[in-house]
Design a protein around this motif. Sequence first.
Motif, PDB file in Angstrom:
ATOM      1  N   TYR A  65       0.808  -1.222   0.000  1.00 22.40           N
ATOM      2  CA  TYR A  65       0.000   0.000   0.000  1.00 22.40           C
ATOM      3  C   TYR A  65       0.838   1.268   0.000  1.00 22.40           C
ATOM      4  O   TYR A  65       1.808   1.391   0.762  1.00 22.40           O
ATOM      5  N   ALA A  66       0.412   2.220  -0.835  1.00 22.16           N
ATOM      6  CA  ALA A  66       0.939   3.568  -0.709  1.00 22.16           C
ATOM      7  C   ALA A  66       0.450   4.171   0.602  1.00 22.16           C
ATOM      8  O   ALA A  66      -0.609   3.785   1.111  1.00 22.16           O
ATOM      9  N   MET A  67       1.229   5.096   1.116  1.00 21.96           N
ATOM     10  CA  MET A  67       0.887   5.768   2.372  1.00 21.96           C
ATOM     11  C   MET A  67       0.958   7.277   2.175  1.00 21.96           C
ATOM     12  O   MET A  67       1.746   7.769   1.359  1.00 21.96           O
ATOM     13  N   GLY A  68       0.159   7.971   2.931  1.00 22.97           N
ATOM     14  CA  GLY A  68       0.156   9.425   2.835  1.00 22.97           C
ATOM     15  C   GLY A  68       0.183  10.088   4.196  1.00 22.97           C
ATOM     16  O   GLY A  68      -0.181   9.473   5.209  1.00 22.97           O
ATOM     17  N   TRP A  69       0.645  11.327   4.190  1.00 20.66           N
ATOM     18  CA  TRP A  69       0.549  12.190   5.372  1.00 20.66           C
ATOM     19  C   TRP A  69      -0.312  13.397   4.994  1.00 20.66           C
ATOM     20  O   TRP A  69      -0.132  13.987   3.916  1.00 20.66           O
ATOM     21  N   PHE A  70      -1.197  13.730   5.886  1.00 23.91           N
ATOM     22  CA  PHE A  70      -2.035  14.909   5.742  1.00 23.91           C
ATOM     23  C   PHE A  70      -1.932  15.714   7.027  1.00 23.91           C
ATOM     24  O   PHE A  70      -1.446  15.207   8.053  1.00 23.91           O
ATOM     25  N   ARG A  71      -2.424  16.942   6.984  1.00 25.82           N
ATOM     26  CA  ARG A  71      -2.486  17.740   8.197  1.00 25.82           C
ATOM     27  C   ARG A  71      -3.771  18.565   8.193  1.00 25.82           C
ATOM     28  O   ARG A  71      -4.343  18.845   7.140  1.00 25.82           O
ATOM     29  N   GLN A  72      -4.163  18.928   9.397  1.00 25.82           N
ATOM     30  CA  GLN A  72      -5.410  19.679   9.523  1.00 25.82           C
ATOM     31  C   GLN A  72      -5.316  20.674  10.664  1.00 25.82           C
ATOM     32  O   GLN A  72      -4.902  20.334  11.775  1.00 25.82           O
ATOM     33  N   VAL A  73      -5.719  21.895  10.346  1.00 25.08           N
ATOM     34  CA  VAL A  73      -5.870  22.942  11.336  1.00 25.08           C
ATOM     35  C   VAL A  73      -7.345  23.026  11.688  1.00 25.08           C
ATOM     36  O   VAL A  73      -8.212  22.926  10.812  1.00 25.08           O
ATOM     37  N   GLN A  74      -7.642  23.213  12.958  1.00 26.69           N
ATOM     38  CA  GLN A  74      -9.036  23.246  13.388  1.00 26.69           C
ATOM     39  C   GLN A  74      -9.814  24.268  12.595  1.00 26.69           C
ATOM     40  O   GLN A  74      -9.378  25.411  12.438  1.00 26.69           O
ATOM     41  N   GLY A  75     -10.941  23.833  12.056  1.00 21.21           N
ATOM     42  CA  GLY A  75     -11.785  24.725  11.286  1.00 21.21           C
ATOM     43  C   GLY A  75     -11.461  24.769   9.807  1.00 21.21           C
ATOM     44  O   GLY A  75     -12.169  25.438   9.044  1.00 21.21           O
ATOM     45  N   LYS A  76     -10.419  24.054   9.415  1.00 21.92           N
ATOM     46  CA  LYS A  76     -10.038  24.021   8.006  1.00 21.92           C
ATOM     47  C   LYS A  76     -10.076  22.587   7.485  1.00 21.92           C
ATOM     48  O   LYS A  76     -10.089  21.635   8.253  1.00 21.92           O
ATOM     49  N   GLU A  77     -10.055  22.445   6.166  1.00 24.35           N
ATOM     50  CA  GLU A  77     -10.066  21.123   5.564  1.00 24.35           C
ATOM     51  C   GLU A  77      -8.710  20.444   5.733  1.00 24.35           C
ATOM     52  O   GLU A  77      -7.673  21.098   5.864  1.00 24.35           O
ATOM     53  N   ARG A  78      -8.764  19.113   5.721  1.00 19.62           N
ATOM     54  CA  ARG A  78      -7.538  18.343   5.785  1.00 19.62           C
ATOM     55  C   ARG A  78      -6.718  18.598   4.520  1.00 19.62           C
ATOM     56  O   ARG A  78      -7.260  18.619   3.412  1.00 19.62           O
ATOM     57  N   GLU A  79      -5.425  18.757   4.698  1.00 17.06           N
ATOM     58  CA  GLU A  79      -4.522  19.167   3.615  1.00 17.06           C
ATOM     59  C   GLU A  79      -3.475  18.096   3.348  1.00 17.06           C
ATOM     60  O   GLU A  79      -2.853  17.573   4.287  1.00 17.06           O
ATOM     61  N   PHE A  80      -3.264  17.783   2.080  1.00 13.51           N
ATOM     62  CA  PHE A  80      -2.236  16.827   1.697  1.00 13.51           C
ATOM     63  C   PHE A  80      -0.854  17.370   2.006  1.00 13.51           C
ATOM     64  O   PHE A  80      -0.566  18.547   1.772  1.00 13.51           O
ATOM     65  N   ASP A  94       3.231  25.521   9.691  1.00 14.20           N
ATOM     66  CA  ASP A  94       3.187  24.050   9.678  1.00 14.20           C
ATOM     67  C   ASP A  94       2.422  23.501  10.884  1.00 14.20           C
ATOM     68  O   ASP A  94       2.205  22.295  10.985  1.00 14.20           O
ATOM     69  N   THR A  95       2.046  24.375  11.795  1.00 15.77           N
ATOM     70  CA  THR A  95       1.297  23.951  12.972  1.00 15.77           C
ATOM     71  C   THR A  95      -0.024  23.326  12.557  1.00 15.77           C
ATOM     72  O   THR A  95      -0.806  23.927  11.821  1.00 15.77           O
ATOM     73  N   ALA A  96      -0.266  22.101  13.014  1.00 17.62           N
ATOM     74  CA  ALA A  96      -1.473  21.349  12.644  1.00 17.62           C
ATOM     75  C   ALA A  96      -1.442  20.005  13.364  1.00 17.62           C
ATOM     76  O   ALA A  96      -0.442  19.646  13.986  1.00 17.62           O
ATOM     77  N   VAL A  97      -2.528  19.281  13.233  1.00 18.72           N
ATOM     78  CA  VAL A  97      -2.538  17.865  13.605  1.00 18.72           C
ATOM     79  C   VAL A  97      -2.190  17.082  12.347  1.00 18.72           C
ATOM     80  O   VAL A  97      -2.811  17.286  11.298  1.00 18.72           O
ATOM     81  N   TYR A  98      -1.218  16.196  12.459  1.00 23.26           N
ATOM     82  CA  TYR A  98      -0.741  15.425  11.325  1.00 23.26           C
ATOM     83  C   TYR A  98      -1.284  14.000  11.401  1.00 23.26           C
ATOM     84  O   TYR A  98      -1.223  13.351  12.457  1.00 23.26           O
ATOM     85  N   TYR A  99      -1.794  13.546  10.258  1.00 24.35           N
ATOM     86  CA  TYR A  99      -2.402  12.222  10.157  1.00 24.35           C
ATOM     87  C   TYR A  99      -1.710  11.405   9.080  1.00 24.35           C
ATOM     88  O   TYR A  99      -1.371  11.941   8.019  1.00 24.35           O
ATOM     89  N   CYS A 100      -1.535  10.121   9.342  1.00 28.97           N
ATOM     90  CA  CYS A 100      -1.119   9.235   8.274  1.00 28.97           C
ATOM     91  C   CYS A 100      -2.339   8.457   7.772  1.00 28.97           C
ATOM     92  O   CYS A 100      -3.340   8.328   8.490  1.00 28.97           O
ATOM     93  N   ALA A 101      -2.225   7.949   6.567  1.00 25.39           N
ATOM     94  CA  ALA A 101      -3.352   7.272   5.949  1.00 25.39           C
ATOM     95  C   ALA A 101      -2.861   6.205   4.985  1.00 25.39           C
ATOM     96  O   ALA A 101      -1.771   6.316   4.416  1.00 25.39           O
ATOM     97  N   VAL A 102      -3.716   5.188   4.793  1.00 22.60           N
ATOM     98  CA  VAL A 102      -3.434   4.082   3.888  1.00 22.60           C
ATOM     99  C   VAL A 102      -4.202   4.280   2.591  1.00 22.60           C
ATOM    100  O   VAL A 102      -5.399   4.616   2.621  1.00 22.60           O
ATOM    101  N   ALA A 103      -3.551   4.065   1.471  1.00 21.22           N
ATOM    102  CA  ALA A 103      -4.239   4.168   0.174  1.00 21.22           C
ATOM    103  C   ALA A 103      -5.424   3.214   0.124  1.00 21.22           C
ATOM    104  O   ALA A 103      -5.440   2.181   0.780  1.00 21.22           O
ATOM    105  N   SER A 104      -6.389   3.574  -0.670  1.00 18.93           N
ATOM    106  CA  SER A 104      -7.658   2.852  -0.690  1.00 18.93           C
ATOM    107  C   SER A 104      -7.540   1.433  -1.224  1.00 18.93           C
ATOM    108  O   SER A 104      -8.312   0.558  -0.838  1.00 18.93           O
TER     109      SER A 104
END
Length: 126
Positions: A32-47, A90-100
Amino acid sequence: QVQLVESGGGLVQAGGSLRLSCAASGLTFSSYAMGWFRQVQGKEREFVAAIRWTGTFTYYADSVKGRFTISRDNAKNTVYLQMNSLKPEDTAVYYCAVASRPYNSGGDSSEDYRSWGQGTPVTVSS
């Protein structure tokens, strides 16, 4: 059941570095490909970045290119995000994710991914 556990976030001064880790279980990680995204409260998740299953191809958001590096260790079922020259934006919550799907290259949309970790917060002070 896929589980992703991020770690490594924290508070750092501008110009500093952090290394995020994401440990995966419940899947054939090397398929599987893997990704990192980040999100600031009140904004959309960003690649932020993605890496293909072999680790031989990576791509990044323009905002982090040249500062962040994504890598993976298939023997440890872990993907990393090395973040250098950090900026307050760069301040945000960072998430990892698995490709579909296996052997899917992933992408820069959250719709390309099917499982997400709980996130790890990163705060960059000026």
